[in-house]
Design a protein around this motif. Structure first.
Motif, mmCIF file in Angstrom:
data_model
loop_
_atom_site.group_PDB
_atom_site.id
_atom_site.type_symbol
_atom_site.label_atom_id
_atom_site.label_comp_id
_atom_site.label_asym_id
_atom_site.label_seq_id
_atom_site.Cartn_x
_atom_site.Cartn_y
_atom_site.Cartn_z
ATOM 1 N N LEU A 68 96.294 58.863 106.696
ATOM 2 C CA LEU A 68 97.335 59.016 107.719
ATOM 3 C C LEU A 68 96.982 58.292 109.003
ATOM 4 N N ALA A 69 95.725 58.375 109.425
ATOM 5 C CA ALA A 69 95.312 57.682 110.652
ATOM 6 C C ALA A 69 95.551 56.189 110.517
ATOM 7 N N GLY A 70 95.240 55.626 109.361
ATOM 8 C CA GLY A 70 95.466 54.199 109.131
ATOM 9 C C GLY A 70 96.937 53.837 109.147
ATOM 10 N N ARG A 71 97.758 54.655 108.518
ATOM 11 C CA ARG A 71 99.196 54.388 108.484
ATOM 12 C C ARG A 71 99.820 54.568 109.865
ATOM 13 N N LEU A 72 99.412 55.608 110.567
ATOM 14 C CA LEU A 72 99.972 55.841 111.899
ATOM 15 C C LEU A 72 99.540 54.759 112.874
ATOM 16 N N GLU A 73 98.311 54.284 112.724
ATOM 17 C CA GLU A 73 97.838 53.202 113.582
ATOM 18 C C GLU A 73 98.652 51.932 113.336
ATOM 19 N N ALA A 74 98.999 51.691 112.083
ATOM 20 C CA ALA A 74 99.721 50.468 111.720
ATOM 21 C C ALA A 74 101.197 50.531 112.115
ATOM 22 N N GLU A 75 101.814 51.704 111.991
ATOM 23 C CA GLU A 75 103.254 51.771 112.264
ATOM 24 C C GLU A 75 103.702 53.180 112.666
#
Length: 166
Positions: free
Chosen positions: A61-68
């Motif tokens: 989730l952190a990776g996805r939220l950081e990306a978009e």
């Protein structure tokens, strides 16, 4: 079979979404209601052979939220409705009920029959995240073993892996 933070990082690197996610971002999702709901959703749709490490979901989730982050707002809003629906059916939030009842909540909302659409209706947005969670599971080397795909596309496996029969 345990999914760990490393599995999430491998998949994020493969997809190019938040591959360099920091531990600080992951820690921000500790005790986050959305992260807990997503972990409960993953625990519902993943095969019973999979053990979820809390770091796996938070890292992903952190990776996805950081990306978009702005795009994920649509998906995050759908979980309020998911909790409301669980409250109507079982007088508890989605994260506080058992797997069987979570399946009932998802089915009652129509998630099982919905198309995945990030900007669609609530069932479509939840289905979007279900599909993402399944993608993450089966494209990770650990999860790929469940379906006989121990070397998913994009992961190095060496010359030996390409000379073996499927």
């Amino acid at each position: 079979m345990e999914l760990t933070r490393r599995d999430a990082v491998v998949v994020l690197a493969l997809t190019g979404a938040g591959a360099g996610v920091s531990g600080r971002l992951v820690e921000q999702l500790d005790d986050d209601p959305f992260a807990e709901s997503v972990a409960a959703l993953a625990g519902t749709v993943y095969p019973s052979a999979v053990e979820l490490d809390g770091e796996f979901v938070r890292t992903y989730l952190a990776g996805r939220l950081e990306a978009e982050r702005s795009e994920y707002g649509y998906v995050m809003d759908a979980f309020d409705t998911l909790d409301e629906h669980a409250m109507r059916l079982y007088s508890r939030e989605f994260t506080d009920i058992g797997v069987g009842r979570r399946e009932d909540v998802l089915r009652d909302l129509g998630v099982d029959a919905a198309s995945a659409e990030r900007h669609g209706s609530v069932p479509e947005r939840i289905r979007y995240l279900v599909d993402e969670l399944l993608f993450v599971l089966y494209t990770s080397p650990t999860g790929g073993r469940l379906v006989g795909n121990e070397n998913p596309a994009g992961h190095p496996g060496g010359l030996e892996s390409y000379q073996q029969e499927p």
